[in-house]
Scaffold this motif. Structure first.
Motif, short mmCIF file in Angstrom:
data_model
loop_
_atom_site.label_atom_id
_atom_site.label_comp_id
_atom_site.label_asym_id
_atom_site.label_seq_id
_atom_site.Cartn_x
_atom_site.Cartn_y
_atom_site.Cartn_z
N GLU A 47 17.91 4.20 3.50
CA GLU A 47 18.69 2.84 2.92
C GLU A 47 17.80 1.81 3.05
N ARG A 48 16.99 1.45 4.02
CA ARG A 48 16.25 0.28 4.16
C ARG A 48 14.81 0.45 3.03
N ASN A 49 14.60 1.63 2.80
CA ASN A 49 13.42 1.90 1.89
C ASN A 49 13.92 1.70 0.54
N LYS A 50 15.11 2.08 0.26
CA LYS A 50 15.69 1.67 -1.01
C LYS A 50 15.76 0.11 -1.32
N ILE A 51 15.99 -0.50 -0.48
CA ILE A 51 16.24 -2.06 -0.54
C ILE A 51 14.94 -2.59 -1.01
N TYR A 52 13.59 -2.18 -0.32
CA TYR A 52 12.37 -2.63 -0.69
C TYR A 52 11.72 -1.91 -1.90
N SER A 53 12.52 -0.66 -2.05
CA SER A 53 11.97 -0.12 -3.56
C SER A 53 12.47 -1.06 -4.46
N GLN A 54 13.65 -1.54 -4.50
CA GLN A 54 14.50 -2.45 -5.49
C GLN A 54 13.55 -3.75 -5.43
N ILE A 55 13.43 -4.40 -4.71
CA ILE A 55 12.56 -5.71 -4.62
C ILE A 55 11.22 -5.52 -5.38
N GLN A 56 10.70 -4.44 -5.26
CA GLN A 56 9.37 -3.93 -6.12
C GLN A 56 9.67 -3.95 -7.46
N ASP A 57 10.64 -3.48 -7.88
CA ASP A 57 11.19 -3.45 -9.28
C ASP A 57 11.39 -4.84 -9.80
N ILE A 58 12.17 -5.69 -9.21
CA ILE A 58 12.18 -7.31 -9.71
C ILE A 58 10.84 -7.74 -9.76
N PRO B 49 0.75 -1.08 0.06
CA PRO B 49 0.15 -0.07 -0.14
C PRO B 49 0.89 1.14 0.17
N SER B 50 0.45 2.46 -0.54
CA SER B 50 1.26 3.40 -0.80
C SER B 50 1.59 4.21 0.35
N PHE B 51 1.15 3.89 1.69
CA PHE B 51 1.65 4.72 3.02
C PHE B 51 2.54 3.74 3.68
N ILE B 52 2.99 2.68 3.18
CA ILE B 52 3.99 1.86 3.84
C ILE B 52 5.30 2.29 3.38
N PRO B 53 6.09 2.78 4.59
CA PRO B 53 7.33 3.12 4.10
C PRO B 53 8.26 2.02 3.30
N GLY B 54 9.05 2.73 2.38
CA GLY B 54 9.46 1.60 1.37
C GLY B 54 8.44 1.62 0.15
N TYR B 55 7.63 2.06 -0.07
CA TYR B 55 6.60 1.91 -1.28
C TYR B 55 7.27 2.56 -2.45
#
Length: 520
Positions: free
Chosen positions: A467-478, A325-331
């Motif tokens: 830094e943590r948010n970027k990790i989860y952003s990358q997972i969403q791309d994959i 969901p858009s309000f979760i940190p890392g979206y």
């Protein structure tokens, strides 16, 4: 005649006095003094042992019977003390020391103490953990050991720092404390006879009909306002709405958008908030034909998600571009699934030699908090889109418990499922793609990607922040490219209740805590 008349009056008076003394003549009085709230949901729980349950229907009952060391605040996933009054975390982030609340008892009279905490956690750690404990590895997978320091102090040592650990301890699944006495006496029985420390005690479960809870008068905290809560199981959304309108039940969830107008017209109260959930279409990635990511991509082009969501949910769900969901940190606001392009789908199917593909869709026959129209209707809509690109899909729909059993056994080529966030952390959603969660059944698509596994592991040890948010952003791309499942929608949290009911609300996790609810 006069004597007979006076005798009759005296007899009636004495009979009334006698019955009142025994409780037999006080039906109206007891109904006024006893507050019973009837809440209707779509199906029975899968079970009522926190270590073995993994669904919302179970959580809604269990969160009123059990408690954990930590709890969520009333309107958010921010944590607060519960059975642990306070805690301390070591400087290396690996040792958590909990100071436990004193003078707390389980519903069977067993004292709550450090021994109870150790017993509850150790049964979900190797070598005691069972394969059918779906949340054990998710919640306690990073625990190296749990130790009793003294009667009211517990020390939990992790294998490595694990950022979501405290948030996980507030969940309604795996983390709550069950009576060790009840577990030792008969571990199987607690699935149907839960024994916790919560504001309500379990009374009975009439399968396919209802579960009854009663107020825990010995509760350590503020006592509940209600004397009884009855969970009534009504499969169809529209039937639940009709029961609410008629006054047969006091509150419902799982509302079909088509019923909202008549609910409002009946002067009933509507609860509405942004939902922490995801409704998705999954592919069985572990075997043919959908072990081929190109085929998953081709079928993703065939689905018009914008049209689908608009027609089915009428503005009460929004199109999902990410599992988060858009309000979760890392979206990741830039991520998008494959766009609707039926010609592209046909061309890819031809290139893959799958022009006449035949598949089986597995789905559920009830409504879910993330899918208010039920799995059958959603599957039929997707079936129609697939037919337009030459794919023949048959649908097998089952009641919720049976559906989950069949899904976890690996039946079906495609399936419909969803997730209600447990703790407001990105890992809670994205860990559904973790290879290690295939065994636990949380990874229902049986998807495996070494890079995703590595990023998830890194995200869990990285402190909250950019830094943590970027990790989860990358997972969403994959995962958007790999398409283990196609995100469909995020549903609003919808529930309705009688004007006689006060302080009724749905928590962001989808649970409904009845301890503060009242009924006039």
């Amino acid at each position: 005649m006069k004597k007979k008349f006076l005798s009759a009056i005296m007899a009636a008076f004495l009979a009334g006095t006698f019955l009142t003394g025994c409780g037999g003549g006080t039906a109206s009085q007891s109904s006024k003094s006893s507050k019973t709230l009837v809440f209707a949901q779509s199906s029975d729980p899968r079970g009522l042992d926190p270590a073995y349950a993994d669904d919302g229907e179970s959580a809604k009952v269990m969160c009123n019977v059990y408690e954990g060391l930590i709890a969520y605040k009333e309107d958010s996933t921010e944590i607060q003390p519960c059975l642990a009054e306070k805690w301390n975390i070591s400087s290396d982030g690996k040792v958590y020391t909990f100071n436990l609340r004193k003078n707390v008892k389980f519903h069977d009279g067993t004292p709550f103490n450090a021994d109870a905490v150790v017993y509850n956690i150790e049964r979900q750690l190797p070598p005691k953990a069972k394969d059918d404990m779906p949340y054990a590895s998710f919640t306690f997978g990073e625990v190296a050991k749990v130790e009793k320091v003294d009667d009211y102090t517990v020390k939990i040592t992790l294998k490595e720092p694990y950022t979501p650990f405290l948030a996980n301890l507030a969940m309604s699944l795996a983390a709550p404390m069950a009576s060790p006495t009840a577990l030792k006496k008969s571990a199987d029985k607690i699935m149907e006879n839960p024994v916790g420390t919560g504001p309500f005690k379990f009374v009975k479960w009439t399968k396919s009909q209802s579960i009854e809870l009663e107020k825990n008068n010995d509760y350590w905290g503020t006592k509940a306002n209600l004397d009884k809560v009855v969970f009534k199981f009504i499969k169809e959304n529209s039937v639940r709405a009709s029961e609410l309108i008629s006054g047969s039940v006091d509150a419902i969830d799982g509302i079909d958008p088509n019923d909202i107008k008549k609910i409002k017209d009946s002067k009933l109260s509507l609860f509405q908030s942004k939902g922490m959930n995801i409704n998705y279409m999954g592919f069985m990635c572990s075997r043919a034909p959908f072990n081929d990511p190109k085929l998953r991509e081709a079928l993703s082009y065939a689905i018009n998600r914008d049209e689908l969501v608009k027609q089915l949910y009428q503005g009460y769900s929004e199109v999902a571009n990410s599992p988060l969901p858009s309000f979760i940190p890392g979206y990741n606001k830039d991520v998008k699934p494959y766009e609707y392009n039926p010609e592209k789908a046909k061309a890819m199917l031809k290139e893959l030699g799958k022009e006449n593909l035949k598949i089986k869709i597995l789905t559920y026959s009830v409504a879910r908090p993330y899918n208010s129209v039920n799995g059958q209707k959603l599957a039929e809509s997707v079936q129609a889109y697939l037919a337009k690109v030459g794919v023949t899909a048959t649908i097998d729909a089952f009641p919720w418990k049976e559906y989950k059993d069949k899904l976890f056994q690996g039946e079906g080529d495609m399936f419909f499922y969803g997730w209600i966030g447990d703790n407001g952390d990105a890992d809670n959603f994205l860990s559904l793609f973790d290879t290690k969660e295939i065994k636990s059944t949380l990874n229902s698509a049986k998807y495996s990607n070494a890079q995703v596994d590595e990023l998830l592991a890194k995200g869990r040890t990285t402190p909250n922040g950019d830094e943590r948010n970027k990790i989860y952003s990358q997972i969403q791309d994959i995962t958007a490219k790999d398409v283990p499942w196609l995100p469909i929608s995020h549903a609003q949290a919808l529930a309705a209740y009688s004007p006689k009911v006060t302080n009724f609300k749905v928590h962001p996790t989808g649970s409904i805590f009845f301890s503060k609810v009242d009924k006039n």
